[in-house]
Design a protein around this motif. Structure first.
Motif, short mmCIF file in Angstrom:
data_model
loop_
_atom_site.label_atom_id
_atom_site.label_comp_id
_atom_site.label_asym_id
_atom_site.label_seq_id
_atom_site.Cartn_x
_atom_site.Cartn_y
_atom_site.Cartn_z
N GLY A 76 50.06 33.75 27.07
CA GLY A 76 49.62 32.38 26.90
C GLY A 76 48.83 31.81 28.05
O GLY A 76 48.40 30.65 28.00
N SER A 77 48.60 32.59 29.11
CA SER A 77 47.87 32.06 30.27
C SER A 77 46.36 32.03 30.03
O SER A 77 45.65 31.25 30.65
CB SER A 77 48.15 32.90 31.51
OG SER A 77 47.57 34.19 31.39
N GLY A 78 45.86 32.89 29.17
CA GLY A 78 44.42 32.95 28.91
C GLY A 78 43.66 33.86 29.84
O GLY A 78 42.47 34.09 29.63
N VAL A 79 44.33 34.38 30.88
CA VAL A 79 43.66 35.27 31.83
C VAL A 79 44.57 36.45 32.16
O VAL A 79 45.80 36.37 32.04
CB VAL A 79 43.29 34.54 33.14
CG1 VAL A 79 42.23 33.49 32.91
CG2 VAL A 79 44.51 33.94 33.79
N VAL A 80 43.96 37.53 32.56
CA VAL A 80 44.69 38.68 33.08
C VAL A 80 44.19 38.95 34.48
O VAL A 80 43.03 38.67 34.80
CB VAL A 80 44.51 39.92 32.17
CG1 VAL A 80 45.18 39.72 30.83
CG2 VAL A 80 43.03 40.24 31.98
N SER A 81 45.06 39.47 35.34
CA SER A 81 44.71 39.66 36.74
C SER A 81 44.94 41.10 37.17
O SER A 81 45.79 41.82 36.62
CB SER A 81 45.56 38.73 37.63
OG SER A 81 45.36 37.39 37.27
N ARG A 82 44.18 41.51 38.16
CA ARG A 82 44.37 42.83 38.77
C ARG A 82 44.06 42.70 40.26
O ARG A 82 43.25 41.85 40.66
CB ARG A 82 43.51 43.90 38.12
CG ARG A 82 42.02 43.60 38.13
CD ARG A 82 41.25 44.63 37.29
NE ARG A 82 39.85 44.33 37.17
CZ ARG A 82 38.92 44.65 38.08
NH1 ARG A 82 39.28 45.28 39.19
NH2 ARG A 82 37.65 44.33 37.89
N ASN A 83 44.69 43.51 41.07
CA ASN A 83 44.48 43.46 42.51
C ASN A 83 43.31 44.35 42.91
O ASN A 83 43.11 45.44 42.39
CB ASN A 83 45.73 43.92 43.25
CG ASN A 83 46.88 42.94 43.09
OD1 ASN A 83 46.64 41.74 42.98
ND2 ASN A 83 48.09 43.46 43.05
N GLN A 84 42.52 43.82 43.85
CA GLN A 84 41.41 44.60 44.40
C GLN A 84 41.32 44.29 45.88
O GLN A 84 40.75 43.30 46.28
CB GLN A 84 40.10 44.24 43.69
CG GLN A 84 38.94 45.12 44.11
CD GLN A 84 37.70 44.84 43.28
OE1 GLN A 84 37.70 43.95 42.44
NE2 GLN A 84 36.65 45.61 43.50
N GLY A 85 41.95 45.13 46.66
CA GLY A 85 42.00 44.89 48.09
C GLY A 85 42.87 43.69 48.40
O GLY A 85 43.97 43.55 47.91
N ALA A 86 42.32 42.77 49.19
CA ALA A 86 43.08 41.59 49.61
C ALA A 86 42.99 40.46 48.59
O ALA A 86 43.57 39.40 48.80
CB ALA A 86 42.55 41.10 50.96
N PHE A 87 42.26 40.69 47.51
CA PHE A 87 42.05 39.62 46.55
C PHE A 87 42.64 39.98 45.20
O PHE A 87 42.76 41.15 44.84
CB PHE A 87 40.55 39.33 46.36
CG PHE A 87 39.89 38.80 47.59
CD1 PHE A 87 39.92 37.44 47.88
CD2 PHE A 87 39.22 39.66 48.47
CE1 PHE A 87 39.30 36.96 49.02
CE2 PHE A 87 38.59 39.17 49.59
CZ PHE A 87 38.64 37.81 49.87
N GLY A 88 43.01 38.93 44.46
CA GLY A 88 43.41 39.12 43.08
C GLY A 88 42.25 38.72 42.19
O GLY A 88 41.73 37.60 42.30
N PHE A 89 41.81 39.63 41.33
CA PHE A 89 40.66 39.39 40.47
C PHE A 89 41.15 39.01 39.08
O PHE A 89 41.89 39.76 38.44
CB PHE A 89 39.79 40.64 40.42
CG PHE A 89 38.54 40.48 39.61
CD1 PHE A 89 37.44 39.81 40.15
CD2 PHE A 89 38.46 40.96 38.31
CE1 PHE A 89 36.30 39.65 39.41
CE2 PHE A 89 37.31 40.81 37.57
CZ PHE A 89 36.22 40.15 38.12
N SER A 90 40.77 37.81 38.62
CA SER A 90 41.20 37.33 37.31
C SER A 90 40.01 37.26 36.37
O SER A 90 38.90 36.91 36.79
CB SER A 90 41.84 35.93 37.42
OG SER A 90 42.97 35.97 38.25
N GLU A 91 40.27 37.58 35.11
CA GLU A 91 39.22 37.48 34.10
C GLU A 91 39.82 37.04 32.78
O GLU A 91 41.03 37.20 32.56
CB GLU A 91 38.51 38.83 33.93
CG GLU A 91 39.41 39.96 33.48
CD GLU A 91 38.67 41.29 33.45
OE1 GLU A 91 37.50 41.33 33.87
OE2 GLU A 91 39.28 42.28 33.02
N PRO A 92 39.01 36.45 31.92
CA PRO A 92 39.55 35.99 30.63
C PRO A 92 40.17 37.14 29.84
O PRO A 92 39.66 38.26 29.84
CB PRO A 92 38.31 35.43 29.92
CG PRO A 92 37.38 35.06 31.02
CD PRO A 92 37.59 36.08 32.09
#
Length: 391
Positions: free
Chosen positions: A196-212
């Motif tokens: 229900g959040s509308g986004v999925v996330s994945r880690n890439q180095g020191a950042f978390g990358f989110s996309e629809p």
């Protein structure tokens, strides 16, 4: 209206103005077209009705500075090839997304865009510092945009209050699914991929990358059986009539807010508000200063000198106003409680300014009487210019 239609429509062309037109030029063009194409002026003319809807839709977008800026930027970004034939981003086109998704999820909602959601939500949540937890921007209720409208009232209507009908063409909740986007008898379900959040996330180095989320296209919910009339958006562009109560005493240029009467929110989210700007035409008799009414009362010279009682109009019939003997031209006589109704109760006053009326022509008897009066004034020592200009 679909996302692709919104981008491809030329709202400036609909109103007959340039892309650099000012807000006043847009309003002026819309008023003229709306007056010429209004259904009341063209009964039974389907083509005029469609044009009326089109110019109303164009005005809704271009009269709102935020919508207009988003519309201009969207057309600039996607008219050059970034917008694919399928209605989404193409892989490798600079977006970096693995699959295409609906542009409506980028800009916040179908149509002209809402106050919540949009490009800010997408790119604002694209990079998340820290562990990369999913943002819930995609699942926020996408409130409908506010709508601006105008109406013109007669002076006395505005002073006493009136209810007027307004004809609006704007995105409204689908009457079939009641704004849910789902076929009647069914309901949207929470997306199992993004919870229900509308986004999925994945880690890439020191950042978390989110996309629809690809499964729900960033909405947080999935509609298995879309409504056949709105195709799952929960919104239809339709013309509706709203009866607006104008309170007594409203002034020219004031705005009235009607909560929830603006554009519909996406899939049952709250609607925006309707703001109605009231224009008040001038009256042949009355003027207005705050809550006080003003009028000029023509009187003769003899009435000023000898005194009289004169019947004058008010908003609620006529009243007698006493002109005391020896009243000077231009004096203001106050009639309490006969002005404009106040919001907290009561009313202002009626301010009557006496103005001497000079007869354009007199017969011999009247001239002789005036000459006798003139001689009598001199004999009594009356000088109308005594002490005037240093005399």
């Amino acid at each position: 209206m679909s996302q692709r239609e919104w981008i491809e429509k030329d709202f400036y062309k609909e109103l007959g103005v340039s892309a650099g037109a000012s807000t006043d030029e847009i309003k002026k063009a819309y008023r003229k077209l709306a007056r010429d194409l209004h259904p009341d002026a063209n009964p039974g003319d389907a083509e005029a009705e469609e044009r009326f809807k089109a110019v109303s839709e164009a005005h809704t977008v271009l009269s709102d500075s935020a919508k207009r800026a988003e519309y201009d930027e969207t057309r600039r970004l996607f008219s050059g090839g970034g917008y694919g034939r399928g209605g989404g981003f193409t892989p490798g086109a600079g977006g970096g997304f693995s699959q295409s998704f609906d542009l409506g999820d980028i800009f916040g909602q179908a149509g002209a865009g809402g106050a919540d959601g949009g490009l800010g939500d997408l790119f604002g949540g694209l990079f998340n510092r820290g562990g990369g937890g999913a943002t819930r921007a995609g699942s926020r209720p996408r409130r409908g945009s506010d709508v601006e409208a105008e109406t013109t009232l007669g002076f006395r209507e505005a002073a006493k209050g009136v209810t007027v009908p307004l004809y609006l063409t704007s995105p409204s909740p689908c009457t079939t699914c009641h704004g849910s986007g789902a076929k009647p008898g069914t309901s949207p379900r929470v997306c199992p991929i993004c919870n229900g959040s509308g986004v999925v996330s994945r880690n890439q180095g020191a950042f978390g990358f989110s996309e629809p989320c690809d499964d729900c296209r960033g909405t947080g919910s999935i509609i298995d059986d879309p409504c056949v009339d709105c195709h799952g958006s929960g919104i239809q562009n339709r013309t509706r009539t709203i009866n607006v109560r104008i309170p007594p005493g409203i002034a020219d240029g004031q705005r009235i807010r009607l909560a929830g009467q603006g554009e519909a929110g996406l899939r049952g989210a709250p609607s925006g508000d309707l703001f109605v700007t009231v224009h008040v035409s001038q009256d042949k008799v009355f003027g207005r200063v705050g809550d006080d009414l003003t009028l000029a009362l023509p009187v003769s010279y003899s009435e000023l000198v000898l005194g009289t009682t004169v019947s004058v109009p008010t908003l609620e019939g006529r009243v007698g106003v006493k002109v005391p003997p020896g009243t000077a031209d231009g004096r203001i006589l106050r009639v309490r409680g006969r002005g404009v109704p106040k919001r907290g109760g009561g009313a202002g006053d009626l301010l009557v300014t006496v103005k001497v009326a000079v007869p354009p022509k007199l017969d011999d008897d009247a001239v002789a009487a005036l000459r006798a009066l003139q001689e009598a004034e001199k004999a009594s020592g009356f000088d109308p210019r005594a002490g005037w200009a240093g005399a």
